[in-house]
Design an enzyme around this catalytic site. Structure first.
Site, mmCIF file in Angstrom:
data_model
loop_
_atom_site.group_PDB
_atom_site.id
_atom_site.type_symbol
_atom_site.label_atom_id
_atom_site.label_comp_id
_atom_site.label_asym_id
_atom_site.label_seq_id
_atom_site.Cartn_x
_atom_site.Cartn_y
_atom_site.Cartn_z
ATOM 1 N N GLU A 41 0.863 -1.174 0.000
ATOM 2 C CA GLU A 41 0.000 0.000 0.000
ATOM 3 C C GLU A 41 0.902 1.226 0.000
ATOM 4 O O GLU A 41 1.705 1.410 0.915
ATOM 5 C CB GLU A 41 -0.907 -0.013 1.227
ATOM 6 C CG GLU A 41 -1.917 1.114 1.258
ATOM 7 C CD GLU A 41 -2.743 1.113 2.541
ATOM 8 O OE1 GLU A 41 -3.387 2.147 2.802
ATOM 9 O OE2 GLU A 41 -2.715 0.109 3.285
ATOM 10 N N ASP B 251 -5.002 8.712 9.437
ATOM 11 C CA ASP B 251 -3.642 8.359 9.820
ATOM 12 C C ASP B 251 -3.231 8.982 11.140
ATOM 13 O O ASP B 251 -3.492 10.154 11.407
ATOM 14 C CB ASP B 251 -2.672 8.787 8.714
ATOM 15 C CG ASP B 251 -2.949 8.042 7.419
ATOM 16 O OD1 ASP B 251 -2.889 6.811 7.454
ATOM 17 O OD2 ASP B 251 -3.239 8.700 6.406
#
Length: 274
Positions: free
Chosen positions: A57, A68
């Site tokens: 990824e 995140d």
């Protein structure tokens, strides 16, 4: 793994078919493009591919990432300070392919930069650099129809994140719209290494397993071989991101060896004793 001749969703399906045949969990590291420098990110990604990553990824840096945690946010800020843009990210992925890295890639990016670049242009570029799928964490399901359409036309996967808080009907809608695999968010909150996985993870995975035949991949909070083993007891794949970046940070003198050794240890933990 030989995926020559396959593309997009077909390549992803081949990864999970092979992992199932070999009785192991598919390993999917995440890495931020451009971190700590564009050139070094190429070397790290090439190293983790050589160490046995099944799918990688690739994070496209963004100044305000939604999903995140601090580690990946930090890596993105550093990458942005190095001048990373959507175009430069695309160029780096192209270089990886030119270097002979044939591991399937999932591009993970946020919607604003993609729209600014041009949605159809971005997906065409993804196909041209032989990317195999997209993850756009901040794109609401209700507004993603045209993205799905473009991806479907070009044969690449559109992967959605499924949180553990999703009610049954919402979960059914998300998995029905996903292709390639379903990304199961192991916990509420943002990415980041955790000391232990949620006690409810197995129940969550089994609940989703009952409503889809797609491979199920668990991410958020996975950081060590024992946790990889735990995930592998119920899921088809595991994503590790923040802990990999932490490993790079802790071994600035020899990040490539550290990355290879870390991924190798995780890869061993993917083997199932069944």
């Amino acid at each position: 793994m030989n995926v020559n001749g396959l593309r997009g969703i077909e390549r992803i399906e081949a990864v999970f078919s092979l992992a199932k045949l070999e009785k192991r969990t598919a390993l999917m590291p995440y890495y931020s493009l451009g971190y700590p420098t564009p050139a070094q990110s190429l070397e790290v990604i090439e190293a983790i591919a050589q160490a046995g990553a099944d799918i990688i990824e690739l994070g496209f840096p963004f100044s305000d990432p939604l999903a995140d945690g601090p580690t990946i946010q930090h890596s993105m800020q550093i990458a942005l300070s190095q001048g990373m843009t959507i175009k430069r990210c695309i160029d780096l992925v192209k270089k990886l392919r030119q270097r002979g890295v044939d591991t399937p890639f999932i591009l993970m990016g946020y919607f604003n930069p993609i729209i600014a670049f041009g949605l159809e242009e971005f997906i065409d570029a993804a196909v041209n650099i032989k990317a195999d799928g997209l993850i756009i964490p901040d794109l609401p399901l209700e507004e993603s129809t045209i993205v799905e359409q473009y991806c479907r036309q070009r044969g690449i996967a559109m992967v959605y994140l499924l949180p553990p808080t999703a009610e049954c009907e919402r979960a059914k809608e998300i998995v029905s719209r996903s292709s390639g695999f379903v990304y199961l968010v192991s916990l509420t909150g943002v990415t980041g290494a955790r000391k232990q996985l949620p006690s409810s993870l197995q129940t969550f995975v089994r609940r989703v397993r009952a409503i889809t035949d797609l491979p199920l991949v668990v991410g958020f909070g996975v950081s060590n071989p024992q946790q990889v083993k735990e995930v592998g007891e119920v899921a088809d794949g595991v994503i590790v991101g923040s802990a990999l970046i932490n490993t790079i940070d802790q071994h600035v003198d020899d990040p490539l060896t550290a990355a290879k050794e870390y991924i190798t240890e995780l890869k061993k933990a993917c083997q199932r004793n069944i």
